[in-house]
Design a protein around this motif. Sequence first.
Motif, PDB file in Angstrom:
ATOM      1  N   SER A  79       0.821  -1.207   0.000  1.00 17.19           N
ATOM      2  CA  SER A  79       0.000   0.000   0.000  1.00 17.19           C
ATOM      3  C   SER A  79       0.857   1.260   0.000  1.00 17.19           C
ATOM      4  O   SER A  79       0.546   2.232  -0.680  1.00 17.19           O
ATOM      5  CB  SER A  79      -0.919  -0.021   1.220  1.00 17.19           C
ATOM      6  OG  SER A  79      -1.915   0.935   1.105  1.00 17.19           O
ATOM      7  N   LYS A  82       2.013   2.254  -3.412  1.00 16.26           N
ATOM      8  CA  LYS A  82       0.958   2.857  -4.229  1.00 16.26           C
ATOM      9  C   LYS A  82       0.750   4.312  -3.839  1.00 16.26           C
ATOM     10  O   LYS A  82       0.672   5.195  -4.691  1.00 16.26           O
ATOM     11  CB  LYS A  82      -0.355   2.090  -4.038  1.00 16.26           C
ATOM     12  CG  LYS A  82      -0.283   0.631  -4.445  1.00 16.26           C
ATOM     13  CD  LYS A  82      -1.669  -0.007  -4.342  1.00 16.26           C
ATOM     14  CE  LYS A  82      -1.575  -1.517  -4.552  1.00 16.26           C
ATOM     15  NZ  LYS A  82      -2.877  -2.176  -4.401  1.00 16.26           N
ATOM     16  N   VAL A  83       0.638   4.539  -2.530  1.00 15.18           N
ATOM     17  CA  VAL A  83       0.397   5.895  -2.064  1.00 15.18           C
ATOM     18  C   VAL A  83       1.522   6.821  -2.502  1.00 15.18           C
ATOM     19  O   VAL A  83       1.283   7.933  -2.993  1.00 15.18           O
ATOM     20  CB  VAL A  83       0.243   5.921  -0.529  1.00 15.18           C
ATOM     21  CG1 VAL A  83       0.156   7.338  -0.021  1.00 15.18           C
ATOM     22  CG2 VAL A  83      -0.988   5.136  -0.119  1.00 15.18           C
ATOM     23  N   LEU A  86       1.227   7.488  -6.325  1.00 17.57           N
ATOM     24  CA  LEU A  86       0.070   8.320  -6.669  1.00 17.57           C
ATOM     25  C   LEU A  86       0.274   9.755  -6.195  1.00 17.57           C
ATOM     26  O   LEU A  86      -0.035  10.706  -6.914  1.00 17.57           O
ATOM     27  CB  LEU A  86      -1.201   7.728  -6.044  1.00 17.57           C
ATOM     28  CG  LEU A  86      -1.664   6.400  -6.660  1.00 17.57           C
ATOM     29  CD1 LEU A  86      -2.744   5.751  -5.796  1.00 17.57           C
ATOM     30  CD2 LEU A  86      -2.186   6.617  -8.075  1.00 17.57           C
ATOM     31  N   ASP A  87       0.821   9.913  -4.989  1.00 18.76           N
ATOM     32  CA  ASP A  87       1.019  11.263  -4.485  1.00 18.76           C
ATOM     33  C   ASP A  87       2.163  11.978  -5.199  1.00 18.76           C
ATOM     34  O   ASP A  87       2.215  13.203  -5.224  1.00 18.76           O
ATOM     35  CB  ASP A  87       1.272  11.231  -2.976  1.00 18.76           C
ATOM     36  CG  ASP A  87      -0.029  11.085  -2.198  1.00 18.76           C
ATOM     37  OD1 ASP A  87      -1.070  11.486  -2.744  1.00 18.76           O
ATOM     38  OD2 ASP A  87      -0.003  10.578  -1.069  1.00 18.76           O
ATOM     39  N   ASP A  92      -2.575   6.475 -12.150  1.00 17.79           N
ATOM     40  CA  ASP A  92      -3.131   5.161 -11.849  1.00 17.79           C
ATOM     41  C   ASP A  92      -1.989   4.222 -11.491  1.00 17.79           C
ATOM     42  O   ASP A  92      -0.834   4.474 -11.838  1.00 17.79           O
ATOM     43  CB  ASP A  92      -3.918   4.625 -13.053  1.00 17.79           C
ATOM     44  CG  ASP A  92      -4.949   3.585 -12.631  1.00 17.79           C
ATOM     45  OD1 ASP A  92      -4.863   3.074 -11.495  1.00 17.79           O
ATOM     46  OD2 ASP A  92      -5.835   3.282 -13.446  1.00 17.79           O
ATOM     47  N   TYR A  93      -2.335   3.141 -10.790  1.00 23.91           N
ATOM     48  CA  TYR A  93      -1.317   2.214 -10.309  1.00 23.91           C
ATOM     49  C   TYR A  93      -1.862   0.807 -10.511  1.00 23.91           C
ATOM     50  O   TYR A  93      -2.894   0.457  -9.927  1.00 23.91           O
ATOM     51  CB  TYR A  93      -1.056   2.479  -8.828  1.00 23.91           C
ATOM     52  CG  TYR A  93       0.110   1.718  -8.222  1.00 23.91           C
ATOM     53  CD1 TYR A  93       1.309   2.369  -7.948  1.00 23.91           C
ATOM     54  CD2 TYR A  93       0.007   0.376  -7.909  1.00 23.91           C
ATOM     55  CE1 TYR A  93       2.373   1.699  -7.368  1.00 23.91           C
ATOM     56  CE2 TYR A  93       1.073  -0.300  -7.333  1.00 23.91           C
ATOM     57  CZ  TYR A  93       2.257   0.362  -7.060  1.00 23.91           C
ATOM     58  OH  TYR A  93       3.300  -0.300  -6.500  1.00 23.91           O
ATOM     59  N   VAL A  94      -1.211   0.023 -11.329  1.00 28.42           N
ATOM     60  CA  VAL A  94      -1.684  -1.318 -11.636  1.00 28.42           C
ATOM     61  C   VAL A  94      -0.679  -2.332 -11.104  1.00 28.42           C
ATOM     62  O   VAL A  94       0.524  -2.212 -11.334  1.00 28.42           O
ATOM     63  CB  VAL A  94      -1.864  -1.515 -13.156  1.00 28.42           C
ATOM     64  CG1 VAL A  94      -2.488  -2.863 -13.446  1.00 28.42           C
ATOM     65  CG2 VAL A  94      -2.692  -0.389 -13.742  1.00 28.42           C
TER      66      VAL A  94
END
Lengths: 222, 222
Positions: A79, A82-83, A86-87, A92-94
């Motif tokens: 997690s 991803k954060v 994205l930040d 998008d995150y795949v």
Amino acid sequence: MVDDEPQILRAMRINLRARDYEVDVAADGGTALRAAAARPPDLVVLDLGLPDMEGAEVIRGLRGWTTVPIIVLSGRADSADKVAALDAGADDYVTKPFGVDELLARIRAVTRRIGATTDATPVVKVGAFTVDLSARTVDPPDGGGEVRLTPTEWHLLEILLRNPGKLVSQRQLLQDVWGPQYQTETNYLRQYMAQLRRKLEADPGHPRHLLTEPGMGYRFQP
Amino acid sequence: MVDDEPQILRAMRINLRARDYEVDVAADGGTALRAAAARPPDLVVLDLGLPDMEGAEVIRGLRGWTTVPIIVLSGRADSADKVAALDAGADDYVTKPFGVDELLARIRAVTRRIGATTDATPVVKVGAFTVDLSARTVDPPDGGGEVRLTPTEWHLLEILLRNPGKLVSQRQLLQDVWGPQYQTETNYLRQYMAQLRRKLEADPGHPRHLLTEPGMGYRFQP
DNA sequence: GCCGATCTTGACACTATCGCTACGAGTTAT
DNA sequence: ATAACTCGTAGCGATAGTGTCAAGATCGGC
């Protein structure tokens, strides 16, 4: 498309070409940044875990001068990764493994957004200065030497200029430029707004275009 | 936020409120569509597998009249489901189980994009003045100098303007602007209503749009 | 490994806004 | 008619928010 595994690059390239996308590829972060600067893409698909650079670094390297959509691929489902991505500016995150049709659908989703909103006015006048958002240049009126802005100054100015006449809240500015954990550091805003005004306002003490709305945020007045 | 499981709804609502998001909830598709029409949201988080409607139907029901960002939550990791939802108009698709911080990051990612491009400008006319709630501007009729309002004045005015013609009770105004412990401090209301009238009414002594309902509350008359 | 540019961080006046009290005018109830 | 109440207006000190200066920390290029 940025990935360090040649076979994945090949496979994706074939898949995308079959759907009439034009594909440029790069195998590491440095190459990717240079290629993007030389031939600005409409979309970046970025695999994390590159040999030369941290993923978030590549994203920030792009975000410093372009708003191109970025879709991140990664083997790590953590997690925090991803954060962070994205930040840093990813759209998008795949997580791998993923289906090709899913990636294509996500590509359609982000480009649908962007395509509908590409307004053809990347050049804005701030008082006597001419700001070209796509070329990243600021020209004074008399054709003399151009004004130089730092990456952070650009980022901040761009958000304001893309919302002409609108109030942009301090929270949003801080979140978009510095990240969600800086939402209360209003002194950053004061600092950089002052610098922008020194560079772009005729009378920095009495700004006419980069206005403060006390307690709320800032506004670009055309 | 649309979900049919009350405990998830509750948990997310608390989490989002803690981050200063305003949250409206709905437990099924029909309720969600009606609620969105009545009070247009800035973002929709939509759980698939609702009792009354197919997920893609809800998305299309929204996309028919709004471009609001939609993030889909789903227990099904099936690729076909993702493609269907994304192509129906969803902006992102998150598979359960997911971390709260991941969802928050994705919310930030889509709103970062959209915030700059949302064009639904609700403008209200208060007498001769034009009030733009999203841009936070008040323009006088002759295009001359603009009217400036303080944060508290904006907050109060916004509530009245969002309920055109309706009576808003003193308790509700005080609670929304100053907080629940100020529900009896009617002098604040008198104070700020007077300021709003001075700035927005042609004859502040005889208001025509910001009306007092003695003993009850205030009303905005379009 | 050094140097300049850029980004952080802290501190301090100054100002506008806010919270609050007070008082007269108008209205309703008794 | 008088009292009780509500509303509009004015004024005040306290304070949060802002502009500004300055210095330390960090980054990147040579």
